[in-house]
Enzyme design. Structure first.
Site, short mmCIF file in Angstrom:
data_model
loop_
_atom_site.label_atom_id
_atom_site.label_comp_id
_atom_site.label_asym_id
_atom_site.label_seq_id
_atom_site.Cartn_x
_atom_site.Cartn_y
_atom_site.Cartn_z
N HIS A 196 0.84 -1.20 0.00
CA HIS A 196 0.00 0.00 0.00
C HIS A 196 0.88 1.24 0.00
CE1 HIS A 196 -3.18 -2.80 1.29
NE2 HIS A 196 -4.02 -1.92 0.78
N HIS A 197 0.25 2.38 -0.30
CA HIS A 197 0.87 3.71 -0.30
C HIS A 197 1.53 4.05 1.05
CE1 HIS A 197 -2.65 4.91 2.04
NE2 HIS A 197 -3.33 4.14 1.20
N THR B 48 -7.61 -6.05 4.55
CA THR B 48 -7.91 -7.00 3.47
C THR B 48 -6.96 -8.20 3.53
OG1 THR B 48 -8.79 -5.23 2.12
CG2 THR B 48 -8.12 -7.23 0.96
N LYS C 104 -0.39 4.80 4.61
CA LYS C 104 -1.15 3.80 5.37
C LYS C 104 -0.52 3.57 6.75
CE LYS C 104 -3.52 -0.61 4.95
NZ LYS C 104 -4.79 -0.04 5.37
#
Ligand code: NAD
Length: 265
Positions: A154-155, A165, A158
């Site tokens: 993720h970016h 998820t 985060k």
């Protein structure tokens, strides 16, 4: 089908309006924002940088429910519970994407869903829900000779790891193996860890750039490896999934449904 968006000026609210405007057979019946918001009274189309659509942002959610066949709600828990009561009263379809609902909130949502069809999911991406189902099936088919590892990226903004998820995918894999995830998980590794225990479900977390969300579930055995991957590149996928859920729920009996029901998984 007339679809209304509560919280229409939020990041997801805007995506949802775009998704309704471009869905065949759907009409945007209106949008609401919090009373006092400076967008109240603005044309919904202009809010999106499009041509005017002739409907304005309002603070009157009851009126929006009355004028809609379905309402989509990606707002905040307290607002969602108020909206669920309105949907129940009028028997309208409600699609809820709001996260962070406490157990008691979920119980109240389920209670409201006794009077109207509602779809509630923490992730409305069709691809992620498919990945969950495939992960559970694959884990049920492949035995313990296949080591399960879940890799996510993720970016850099985060703040939590592994992602919700990724943990959901871990739970799906554990369900397939009929074990409890927290009895077999390894959420990070560092230093002299020893050999990998059989049956472990491992997680690896990558962070960087503007990655919206990548998830891979690996089943690694001696001689072969199966990898299931999903990559999200836009939040628009959540909005598209929510509109699909609204269309699916129309005409169904009252009840609380999930994305698995919508997709027939
Ligand atoms: P956001 O803060 O950008 O938007 C929320 C909007 O709701 C705001 O514009 C706010 O003013 C509005 N709002 C709050 N209370 C309201 C009320 N009573 N009446 C009308 N409007 C109200 O947040 P976001 O990034 O769009 O996310 C919203 C929610 O959706 C969060 O809970 C987020 O975690 C969740 N989310 C779920 C999924 C999914 O697939 N299920 C995907 C993305 C985000």
């Amino acid at each position: 089908m007339r679809i209304g968006i509560v919280g229409c000026n939020g990041r997801m609210g805007r995506m949802l309006m775009e998704a309704v405007l471009s869905a065949e057979g759907c009409r945007l019946s209106g949008g609401t924002e919090r009373a006092g918001s400076d967008v109240i009274g603005r044309d919904l189309g202009l809010l999106l940088g499009r041509d005017p659509v002739g409907a304005v942002v309002s603070a009157d959610a009851e009126a929006l429910f009355a004028a809609s066949d379905a309402v989509i709600d990606f707002t905040a828990p307290a607002a969602t519970l108020a909206h669920a009561a309105m949907a129940a009263k009028l028997g309208k379809v409600l699609v809820v994407g709001t996260t962070g609902l406490a157990k008691e909130d979920e119980a109240r949502l389920a209670e409201a869903a006794r009077s109207a069809p509602m779809v509630y999911a923490p992730n409305f991406s069709v691809g992620v829900n498919l990945l969950m189902a495939l992960t559970e099936r694959t884990a049920a088919i492949l035995d313990q000779d296949y080591d399960i590892e879940i890799v996510e990226m993720h970016h850099h903004h985060k703040v939590d790891a592994p992602s919700g998820t990724a943990l959901g995918l871990g739970r799906a894999a554990a369900r397939g193996r009929q074990v409890a995830l927290d009895s077999v998980w390894c959420k990070s590794r560092d230093g002299h860890t020893g050999a990998r225990p059989k049956g472990e479900i491992g997680f690896a977390t990558l962070r960087g750039g503007d990655v919206v969300g990548d998830h891979t579930v690996m089943f690694a055995a001696d001689g072969e490896r199966v990898e299931l991957t999903h990559k999200a590149s836009s939040r628009a996928v959540f909005a598209k999934g929510a509109v699909r859920a609204a269309r699916w729920a129309a005409g169904r009996p009252a009840g609380l449904y999930s994305m698995r029901d919508v997709l027939g998984l």
